[in-house]
Design a protein around this motif. Structure first.
Motif, PDB file in Angstrom:
ATOM      1  N   LEU A  12       0.826  -1.214   0.000  1.00 16.96           N
ATOM      2  CA  LEU A  12       0.000   0.000   0.000  1.00 16.96           C
ATOM      3  C   LEU A  12       0.854   1.255   0.000  1.00 16.96           C
ATOM      4  N   LEU A  13       1.990   1.224   0.686  1.00 18.09           N
ATOM      5  CA  LEU A  13       2.884   2.373   0.698  1.00 18.09           C
ATOM      6  C   LEU A  13       3.348   2.710  -0.714  1.00 18.09           C
ATOM      7  N   GLN A  14       3.706   1.715  -1.484  1.00 17.91           N
ATOM      8  CA  GLN A  14       4.158   1.938  -2.855  1.00 17.91           C
ATOM      9  C   GLN A  14       3.016   2.484  -3.718  1.00 17.91           C
ATOM     10  N   ILE A  15       1.819   1.957  -3.554  1.00 15.77           N
ATOM     11  CA  ILE A  15       0.668   2.449  -4.319  1.00 15.77           C
ATOM     12  C   ILE A  15       0.382   3.896  -3.966  1.00 15.77           C
ATOM     13  N   SER A  16       0.460   4.236  -2.691  1.00 16.03           N
ATOM     14  CA  SER A  16       0.193   5.618  -2.291  1.00 16.03           C
ATOM     15  C   SER A  16       1.241   6.560  -2.883  1.00 16.03           C
ATOM     16  N   TYR A  21       0.836  10.646  -3.398  1.00 15.73           N
ATOM     17  CA  TYR A  21       0.701  11.036  -1.995  1.00 15.73           C
ATOM     18  C   TYR A  21       2.051  10.964  -1.317  1.00 15.73           C
ATOM     19  N   GLU A  22       2.432  12.037  -0.644  1.00 16.19           N
ATOM     20  CA  GLU A  22       3.686  12.047   0.104  1.00 16.19           C
ATOM     21  C   GLU A  22       3.514  11.409   1.468  1.00 16.19           C
ATOM     22  N   SER A  23       2.282  11.402   1.968  1.00 17.45           N
ATOM     23  CA  SER A  23       1.993  10.845   3.288  1.00 17.45           C
ATOM     24  C   SER A  23       1.100   9.614   3.135  1.00 17.45           C
ATOM     25  N   HIS A  24       1.603   8.488   3.627  1.00 14.99           N
ATOM     26  CA  HIS A  24       0.841   7.251   3.577  1.00 14.99           C
ATOM     27  C   HIS A  24      -0.445   7.373   4.399  1.00 14.99           C
ATOM     28  N   ARG A  29      -6.489   8.114   4.863  1.00 16.81           N
ATOM     29  CA  ARG A  29      -7.619   8.949   5.294  1.00 16.81           C
ATOM     30  C   ARG A  29      -8.467   9.407   4.116  1.00 16.81           C
ATOM     31  N   ARG A  30      -7.811   9.872   3.050  1.00 19.14           N
ATOM     32  CA  ARG A  30      -8.550  10.335   1.857  1.00 19.14           C
ATOM     33  C   ARG A  30      -9.306   9.185   1.199  1.00 19.14           C
ATOM     34  N   PHE A  31      -8.654   8.040   1.103  1.00 19.00           N
ATOM     35  CA  PHE A  31      -9.287   6.879   0.494  1.00 19.00           C
ATOM     36  C   PHE A  31     -10.538   6.503   1.280  1.00 19.00           C
ATOM     37  N   ARG A  32     -10.420   6.462   2.617  1.00 27.08           N
ATOM     38  CA  ARG A  32     -11.559   6.103   3.462  1.00 27.08           C
ATOM     39  C   ARG A  32     -12.691   7.106   3.311  1.00 27.08           C
ATOM     40  N   LYS A  33     -12.359   8.385   3.243  1.00 28.57           N
ATOM     41  CA  LYS A  33     -13.394   9.408   3.100  1.00 28.57           C
ATOM     42  C   LYS A  33     -14.129   9.263   1.763  1.00 28.57           C
ATOM     43  N   ILE A  34     -13.398   8.955   0.703  1.00 27.97           N
ATOM     44  CA  ILE A  34     -13.994   8.857  -0.635  1.00 27.97           C
ATOM     45  C   ILE A  34     -14.703   7.514  -0.838  1.00 27.97           C
ATOM     46  N   ARG A  35     -14.071   6.418  -0.426  1.00 31.62           N
ATOM     47  CA  ARG A  35     -14.583   5.072  -0.719  1.00 31.62           C
ATOM     48  C   ARG A  35     -15.351   4.426   0.434  1.00 31.62           C
ATOM     49  N   GLY A  36     -15.214   4.974   1.645  1.00 33.66           N
ATOM     50  CA  GLY A  36     -15.930   4.405   2.779  1.00 33.66           C
ATOM     51  C   GLY A  36     -15.243   3.206   3.423  1.00 33.66           C
ATOM     52  N   CYS A  37     -14.006   2.941   3.022  1.00 35.84           N
ATOM     53  CA  CYS A  37     -13.218   1.865   3.615  1.00 35.84           C
ATOM     54  C   CYS A  37     -11.748   2.194   3.399  1.00 35.84           C
ATOM     55  N   THR A  38     -10.887   1.493   4.093  1.00 38.44           N
ATOM     56  CA  THR A  38      -9.452   1.723   3.916  1.00 38.44           C
ATOM     57  C   THR A  38      -8.985   1.028   2.635  1.00 38.44           C
ATOM     58  N   PRO A  39      -7.814   1.411   2.116  1.00 45.09           N
ATOM     59  CA  PRO A  39      -7.291   0.717   0.946  1.00 45.09           C
ATOM     60  C   PRO A  39      -7.115  -0.792   1.186  1.00 45.09           C
TER      61      PRO A  39
END
Length: 52
Positions: A12-16, A21-24, A29-39
């Motif tokens: 996941l760090l590599q994908i981010s 994204y500079e911050s994992h 947090r952004r993914f969860r807000k947009i998709r409703g779950c963690t990556p």
């Protein structure tokens, strides 16, 4: 990014980082807000690679 989560086993760090994204933690947090779950949750639910 969604393609990478579904179709690769990249960390996941590599994908981010590859998604710009500079911050994992911000990526998660952004993914969860947009998709409703963690990556990680998304990957487990949508992955073509069975875990275990």
């Amino acid at each position: 990014m969604l393609h990478s989560l579904r179709n690769t086993d990249l960390p996941l760090l590599q994908i981010s980082e590859e998604s710009g994204y500079e911050s994992h933690s911000y990526f998660i947090r952004r993914f969860r807000k947009i998709r409703g779950c963690t990556p990680g949750q998304y990957r487990n639910r949508e992955s073509r690679f069975p875990s275990g």
